[in-house]
Each structure stands twice: as structure tokens, then as C-alpha cells.
Write a protein that holds these residues in place. Structure first.
Motif, PDB file in Angstrom:
ATOM      1  N   ASP A   1      68.855  64.686  23.159  1.00  0.00           N
ATOM      2  CA  ASP A   1      68.851  63.150  23.420  1.00  0.00           C
ATOM      3  C   ASP A   1      68.481  62.505  22.054  1.00  0.00           C
ATOM      4  O   ASP A   1      67.785  63.156  21.213  1.00  0.00           O
ATOM      5  CB  ASP A   1      68.095  62.689  24.477  1.00  0.00           C
ATOM      6  CG  ASP A   1      68.217  61.414  24.922  1.00  0.00           C
ATOM      7  OD1 ASP A   1      69.533  60.751  24.538  1.00  0.00           O
ATOM      8  OD2 ASP A   1      67.294  60.608  25.437  1.00  0.00           O
TER       9      ASP A   1
ATOM     10  N   TYR B   1      64.960  63.973  28.161  1.00  0.00           N
ATOM     11  CA  TYR B   1      65.562  62.566  27.678  1.00  0.00           C
ATOM     12  C   TYR B   1      64.307  61.507  27.446  1.00  0.00           C
ATOM     13  O   TYR B   1      63.277  61.733  27.845  1.00  0.00           O
ATOM     14  CB  TYR B   1      66.407  62.132  28.945  1.00  0.00           C
ATOM     15  CG  TYR B   1      67.797  62.649  28.988  1.00  0.00           C
ATOM     16  CD1 TYR B   1      68.891  62.498  28.065  1.00  0.00           C
ATOM     17  CD2 TYR B   1      67.927  63.607  29.883  1.00  0.00           C
ATOM     18  CE1 TYR B   1      70.031  63.233  28.349  1.00  0.00           C
ATOM     19  CE2 TYR B   1      69.182  64.527  30.050  1.00  0.00           C
ATOM     20  CZ  TYR B   1      70.241  63.980  29.463  1.00  0.00           C
ATOM     21  OH  TYR B   1      71.676  64.977  29.397  1.00  0.00           O
TER      22      TYR B   1
ATOM     23  N   GLU C   1      67.856  61.962  33.096  1.00  0.00           N
ATOM     24  CA  GLU C   1      67.760  60.713  32.381  1.00  0.00           C
ATOM     25  C   GLU C   1      67.020  59.761  33.121  1.00  0.00           C
ATOM     26  O   GLU C   1      66.633  59.788  34.441  1.00  0.00           O
ATOM     27  CB  GLU C   1      69.337  60.297  32.071  1.00  0.00           C
ATOM     28  CG  GLU C   1      70.026  60.541  30.760  1.00  0.00           C
ATOM     29  CD  GLU C   1      71.025  59.621  30.469  1.00  0.00           C
ATOM     30  OE1 GLU C   1      71.264  59.404  29.393  1.00  0.00           O
ATOM     31  OE2 GLU C   1      71.591  58.966  31.289  1.00  0.00           O
TER      32      GLU C   1
ATOM     33  N   ARG D   1      72.741  61.181  34.873  1.00  0.00           N
ATOM     34  CA  ARG D   1      72.747  60.158  33.892  1.00  0.00           C
ATOM     35  C   ARG D   1      72.259  59.015  34.905  1.00  0.00           C
ATOM     36  O   ARG D   1      72.475  58.747  35.860  1.00  0.00           O
ATOM     37  CB  ARG D   1      74.063  59.865  33.396  1.00  0.00           C
ATOM     38  CG  ARG D   1      74.710  61.087  32.648  1.00  0.00           C
ATOM     39  CD  ARG D   1      74.030  61.335  31.420  1.00  0.00           C
ATOM     40  NE  ARG D   1      74.946  62.151  30.568  1.00  0.00           N
ATOM     41  CZ  ARG D   1      74.742  62.611  29.406  1.00  0.00           C
ATOM     42  NH1 ARG D   1      73.393  61.842  28.809  1.00  0.00           N
ATOM     43  NH2 ARG D   1      75.292  63.454  28.638  1.00  0.00           N
TER      44      ARG D   1
END
Length: 373
Positions: free
Chosen positions: A81, A120, A171, A218
Motif C-alpha cells: 500500500d 493497508y 483495506e 477493498r
């Protein structure tokens, strides 16, 4: 043990010097450039950082080495990330168990955060947040190590708090005074996780979990107080899909039948690419869609309009310029050799391409204000 691991992952490899190429036309907007983090194949210690300068139309490969000649190690093993927050840039180096902190203007090394199997980043106020799988890279349906989110002070780079969530959290996104975390359970196949954890930022405690779908990945929030969450599916009977949560009620309100491997929100347009593998067909299905986040309608199932998508072997990263609406798609190709970056106009037609590092994946836009700082 951690220091031994870090030394092994950022060891005495020969560093590849930086290279430059001119691509496209010069452009003058408040966005002066972007960084591209190349993941590098796991175990190869080949994560690298590239930079594109809009003011000179120059693409520079492996800029981290050029910016840090005194640093004898490379970035490390698997860049997962990349986020610019304030005047600093943060790169998650997953299997090296660290977050590399750099100056956003120069890519000069500032410091590191040691976080095991980190994934992330998200930021809010003085704090940063990073998800961690907590345990080793290991496929095991009886995996015991629960994941967590670590909070750190962006001024001191000190880890200050921990909140446990589900298994293998990916995420995360700040919405108001809450942090939403997509739990994947990806190491526990076929016993995937299927929830989004909600963390109260005042107490830094998990307050609830929202049932969504298996193997979440995500998340991104829009201006309508909606959270868009992707599921990878199970690679057999359950397809990858996009889901919508109303953050005012924390209820799942919709799903959109598009496969999602990565996404980028620009205004009301959610650009998504899918690179979906099936163990039934033993093949990949590739797609490039736009979803309107206000209406939840699929605007197009292919934002590449000139047929050049057939030349992309493995789409792996996505970014949209906020002013020109140019679309950038990366290609990981074989995963072990240099990839490619393709720039498409707002009309979906290819403008230029350039060679990248191995497995190009994560973008971070640089503003004129960050350059001045």
C-alpha cells in the motif's frame, strides 16, 4: 527475531539504479505527479518506487534508490500500500513487516514502523492506522492468529494502540468518527471471513461487525455516506462482487454484479477493474467497469474503448487523474518480470505506456502544496 527477519528481507542485494523516460505531454495543474509502488514478487526483495512528473512528462523508475544513496537496503519484500498524508509518504512493505516513511516531496527516508504482516493504511487527524494479519504467511483453515489494527502517532511514528478485528484484515476507511475494516480470512480458505469491523475512533474499540460477503478486500467511502466494499469471492461458486453499506445505519443496502480487484473513486464514478480467477475453468476473467455511486448503476462494463485491453495480461493497479480524468492501468504481466503502466484519455483511448518495476500496483498523487511543504 523481528530484527533478523527485517535484515533478511532488506538485505545486501545489488540495487538497480534509477532510469528516466519521457512519456506523454507536460501538464500544469495542482497535481504535479504521482508515485507508483511496485510490489515485487514475494520472497524476491524487489519492492520499488517509481515517479511520474507531470511538469516535465518524465517517468523515473526506482526513485527510492536515487533519493536515498546512503541506504544500502532496497525497499523490501512486497509493497502492499502507498499513501501520502500531509508532507509524508507511507509505504506498507508487507512481508518485511514494516511501514516505510518518506518525505512526500523527495522520497527521502524518514523512519519506519515495525508491524508484522502489515497490509493497508488510513489516516485521521494526528493518527495513522494500519491493518495487520498479525501472524505469518500461512494458508491454514485452522489459522489461530486473529488480526488487528494498530494506531500510530504521525508526528512521533510511535505505535500507541491496538484494536483486534477479524482474521486477515485488509483495506480500511475512516468515515466520521468510525473506522471500517474489511476482514478477509484469506489464509483460512475455505473458511473465509465475511464481515466489516466497525471501530469507534474515540475509544479505539470494535463496536460491531457488519455481515457482507466472503473474502472481503477493498473499501472506499463516497460523499453520500456510503461505503463500497469488494469481495474476492471463493474462486469457485461465489463470484467477486461489489457491495454498498449505508454508514448512517451500518446496514448492507445493495450489491452490484461487477468483479472487483481494485477500485478508484472520482466524483460519482467508481472505476473498478476485475482480474478474477476460477478454479473451475482454470482461467482469468478481466473487466474494466464504472459504477455510478449515486444511482448504483453500471455505467459501462469496459472503460477502455479502443480495444487495447487485449494487450493487458494481468491488470493490477488503477488511478484516475482528478482534473484531466486520464485513466491509468497497470499490468503485472508475468508477476516476475517488469510490468507496464498504461495511460488512457478520458475517452478510454490509449495515450502512452511505460515499463515499470515488478508488479506495479499502488498509486499516490502528489499535490503542488505537498511539493511546497
Amino acid at each position: 527475531m523481528l530484527m533478523i527477519l527485517l535484515t533478511a528481507c532488506r538485505g545486501e542485494d545489488l540495487l538497480v539504479p534509477s532510469e528516466q523516460e519521457h512519456r506523454g505531454d507536460t501538464l500544469r495543474t495542482e497535481v504535479v505527479g504521482f508515485y507508483l509502488l511496485n510490489e515485487g514478487n514475494m520472497g524476491s526483495n524487489k519492492a520499488s518506487l517509481d515517479y511520474y512528473d507531470y511538469t516535465t512528462a518524465t517517468y523515473t523508475r526506482n526513485i527510492y534508490t536515487a533519493a536515498n544513496p546512503e541506504v544500502t537496503q532496497s525497499l523490501g519484500d512486497v509493497g502492499n500500500d502507498l499513501v501520502i498524508y500531509g508532507s509524508r509518504m507511507y509505504a506498507v512493505i508487507n512481508c518485511s513487516n514494516l511501514v516505510e516513511v518518506m518525505d512526500a516531496r523527495t522520497a527521502r527516508h524518514i523512519g519506519t514502523l515495525n508491524v508484522p504482516n502489515c497490509r493497508y493504511l488510513a489516516f485521521d487527524g494526528q493518527y495513522g492506522y494500519v491493518t495487520s494479519y498479525a501472524g505469518p504467511v500461512l494458508i491454514d483453515q485452522n489459522y489461530k492468529q486473529i488480526g488487528y489494527v494498530q494506531r500510530f502517532d504521525t508526528a512521533t511514528l510511535q505505535l500507541v494502540d491496538t484494536c483486534h478485528v477479524g482474521f486477515q484484515p485488509d483495506e480500511l476507511e475512516v468515515v466520521g468518527r468510525h473506522l471500517y475494516v474489511a476482514n478477509s480470512g484469506g489464509y483460512m480458505v475455505p473458511n473465509y471471513e465475511h464481515t466489516v469491523s466497525v471501530i469507534d475512533l474515540e475509544t479505539f474499540k470494535e463496536t460491531e461487525r457488519i455481515e457482507v460477503a466472503v473474502n472481503l478486500h477493498r473499501v472506499t467511502a463516497d460523499k453520500y455516506q456510503q461505503l463500497w466494499v469488494s469481495s474476492r469471492g471463493d474462486y469457485y461458486d461465489i463470484p467477486s462482487r461489489l457491495y454498498c453499506i449505508d454508514t448512517r445505519t451500518n446496514r448492507l443496502v445493495d450489491s452490484v454484479c461487477v468483479p472487483v480487484s481494485g477500485m478508484w473513486l472520482d466524483g460519482d464514478s467508481l472505476y473498478v477493474y476485475g482480474s478474477e480467477f476460477s478454479y473451475i475453468t482454470m482461467d482469468w476473467t478481466l473487466s474494466y467497469a464504472i459504477v455510478n455511486v449515486r444511482t448504483h448503476a453500471v455505467v459501462t462494463t469496459n472503460f477502455i474503448t479502443d480495444g487495447t485491453e487485449k494487450n493487458i495480461a494481468k491488470p493490477y493497479g488503477l488511478m484516475v487523474h482528478p482534473v484531466t480524468k486520464e485513466i491509468y492501468v497497470t499490468d503485472a504481466k508475468t508477476y516476475v518480470n517488469p510490468g507496464a503502466l498504461h495511460c488512457y484519455g478520458a475517452d478510454g483511448k490509449l495515450k502512452w505506456s511505460v515499463r515499470t518495476g515488478d508488479i506495479p500496483a499502488h498509486f499516490a498523487l502528489v499535490s503542488e502544496l505537498q511539493i511546497k511543504n
